[in-house]
Design a protein around this motif. Structure first.
Motif, PDB file in Angstrom:
ATOM      1  N   PRO A  14       0.805  -1.223   0.000  1.00  0.00           N
ATOM      2  CA  PRO A  14       0.000   0.000   0.000  1.00  0.00           C
ATOM      3  C   PRO A  14       0.841   1.276   0.000  1.00  0.00           C
ATOM      4  O   PRO A  14       2.051   1.226   0.203  1.00  0.00           O
ATOM      5  N   ALA A  15       0.159   2.412  -0.203  1.00  0.00           N
ATOM      6  CA  ALA A  15       0.828   3.715  -0.217  1.00  0.00           C
ATOM      7  C   ALA A  15       1.546   3.969   1.098  1.00  0.00           C
ATOM      8  O   ALA A  15       0.998   3.718   2.170  1.00  0.00           O
ATOM      9  N   GLY A  16       2.786   4.447   1.004  1.00  0.00           N
ATOM     10  CA  GLY A  16       3.512   4.851   2.212  1.00  0.00           C
ATOM     11  C   GLY A  16       4.170   3.717   2.984  1.00  0.00           C
ATOM     12  O   GLY A  16       4.663   3.934   4.094  1.00  0.00           O
ATOM     13  N   ALA A  17       4.209   2.518   2.423  1.00  0.00           N
ATOM     14  CA  ALA A  17       4.857   1.405   3.137  1.00  0.00           C
ATOM     15  C   ALA A  17       6.381   1.512   3.033  1.00  0.00           C
ATOM     16  O   ALA A  17       7.112   0.757   3.669  1.00  0.00           O
TER      17      ALA A  17
ATOM     18  N   PHE B  10       5.614  -8.536  -0.398  1.00  0.00           N
ATOM     19  CA  PHE B  10       4.504  -7.628  -0.110  1.00  0.00           C
ATOM     20  C   PHE B  10       4.878  -6.866   1.154  1.00  0.00           C
ATOM     21  O   PHE B  10       4.973  -7.426   2.237  1.00  0.00           O
ATOM     22  N   LEU B  11       5.110  -5.562   0.948  1.00  0.00           N
ATOM     23  CA  LEU B  11       5.599  -4.718   2.040  1.00  0.00           C
ATOM     24  C   LEU B  11       4.439  -3.923   2.610  1.00  0.00           C
ATOM     25  O   LEU B  11       3.726  -3.249   1.862  1.00  0.00           O
ATOM     26  N   THR B  12       4.256  -3.998   3.914  1.00  0.00           N
ATOM     27  CA  THR B  12       3.150  -3.233   4.479  1.00  0.00           C
ATOM     28  C   THR B  12       3.542  -2.639   5.824  1.00  0.00           C
ATOM     29  O   THR B  12       4.638  -2.887   6.335  1.00  0.00           O
ATOM     30  N   ALA B  13       2.665  -1.795   6.365  1.00  0.00           N
ATOM     31  CA  ALA B  13       2.851  -1.219   7.706  1.00  0.00           C
ATOM     32  C   ALA B  13       1.490  -0.676   8.118  1.00  0.00           C
ATOM     33  O   ALA B  13       0.627  -0.431   7.273  1.00  0.00           O
TER      34      ALA B  13
ATOM     35  N   ARG C  93       2.270   4.609   8.335  1.00  0.00           N
ATOM     36  CA  ARG C  93       2.528   5.018   6.943  1.00  0.00           C
ATOM     37  C   ARG C  93       2.209   6.496   6.744  1.00  0.00           C
ATOM     38  O   ARG C  93       2.938   7.214   6.068  1.00  0.00           O
ATOM     39  N   ALA C  94       1.094   6.949   7.364  1.00  0.00           N
ATOM     40  CA  ALA C  94       0.710   8.358   7.241  1.00  0.00           C
ATOM     41  C   ALA C  94       1.759   9.247   7.913  1.00  0.00           C
ATOM     42  O   ALA C  94       2.124  10.300   7.390  1.00  0.00           O
ATOM     43  N   MET C  95       2.291   8.794   9.053  1.00  0.00           N
ATOM     44  CA  MET C  95       3.305   9.584   9.762  1.00  0.00           C
ATOM     45  C   MET C  95       4.572   9.713   8.916  1.00  0.00           C
ATOM     46  O   MET C  95       5.167  10.786   8.815  1.00  0.00           O
TER      47      MET C  95
END
Ligand code: DC
Length: 224
Positions: free
Chosen positions: A9-12, A142-145, A150-152
């Protein structure tokens, strides 16, 4: 040729991590989000509604998106103009997420991405690389957080660039893009069955980079 698909996802942190992993392994880093951003930016500049295929598609052939790879990384051109910085504004992020739901836009960009993987050792980051673009990739990650983390990260990045973004707005945008990207009908964001899940919420950047390099080395067994 070795190909590594890095989705999430975005920002990961995909792009930052892919860039550094590519440098350490001598691979080409292909940031596929930039392609969708360029098309989104083009739609915005024309005053077209990125959600409306009738306003986006007639101009697609004339969009002329190309990539160049330099020692400093990837640059992206729109009809010959270097838009590598312009595509990073928040409006272009949202427009990219919107145009990327149009199946013809995805098809239009498919061959360009596959061609790069045929000719180079690549680490390609995106949303559908392991599932659609390179289903035969040698390595899939698959990279996530956590969305708040991610927003921070995204917020700090924007502030460092002098933007006056506020955290709550960035978080809402991350959540909206997550929703858009994973609910569209065409090639939605999802983990490939054979992808390795790497959750970076509590890891440092260097920790993630080392884990990813190690994983690629193991998976590509002696080919490196
Ligand atoms: O990775 P990014 O934030 O630069 O991507 C911008 C948008 O492009 C993202 O919201 C979804 C879309 N995208 C996509 O649909 N497929 C890809 N392979 C890469 C990006």
């Amino acid at each position: 040729m070795i190909s590594v698909a890095l989705d999430g996802p975005a920002g990961a942190g995909k792009s930052t991590i892919a860039r550094e992993v590519a440098r350490r392994l001598g691979f080409l880093h292909v940031d596929t989000g930039a392609l969708y951003r360029a098309i989104g930016l083009d739609a915005l500049r024309r005053g077209a509604d990125p959600a409306n295929p009738e306003e986006v598609l007639p101009f697609l052939e004339d969009t002329r998106v190309s990539l160049k790879f330099t020692g400093e990384g990837q640059r992206i051109y729109l009809r010959g103009e270097d838009v590598s910085e312009a595509i990073r504004i928040p409006q272009a992020s949202m427009a990219a997420s919107t145009v990327s739901a149009i199946p013809e836009v995805r098809t239009f960009l498919l061959e360009l991405q596959r061609e790069l993987a045929r000719n180079h050792n690549v680490i390609m980051d995106g949303r559908d690389i392991g599932t659609v673009v390179l289903p035969q990739a040698d390595v899939k990650i698959f990279l996530t957080a956590d969305p708040k983390e991610r927003a921070m990260r995204r917020y700090k990045e924007l502030v460092a660039k002098g933007s006056t973004a506020d955290y709550d707005t960035v978080l809402r945008e991350v959540q909206r893009r997550d929703y858009n990207d994973s609910h569209r009908a065409a090639a939605p964001l999802c983990q490939a069955e054979d992808a390795w899940l790497c959750d970076t919420t509590d890891l440092t950047l260097e920790g993630v980079i080392q884990a990813v390099v190690e994983h690629i080395r193991q998976k590509s067994e002696g080919a490196l």
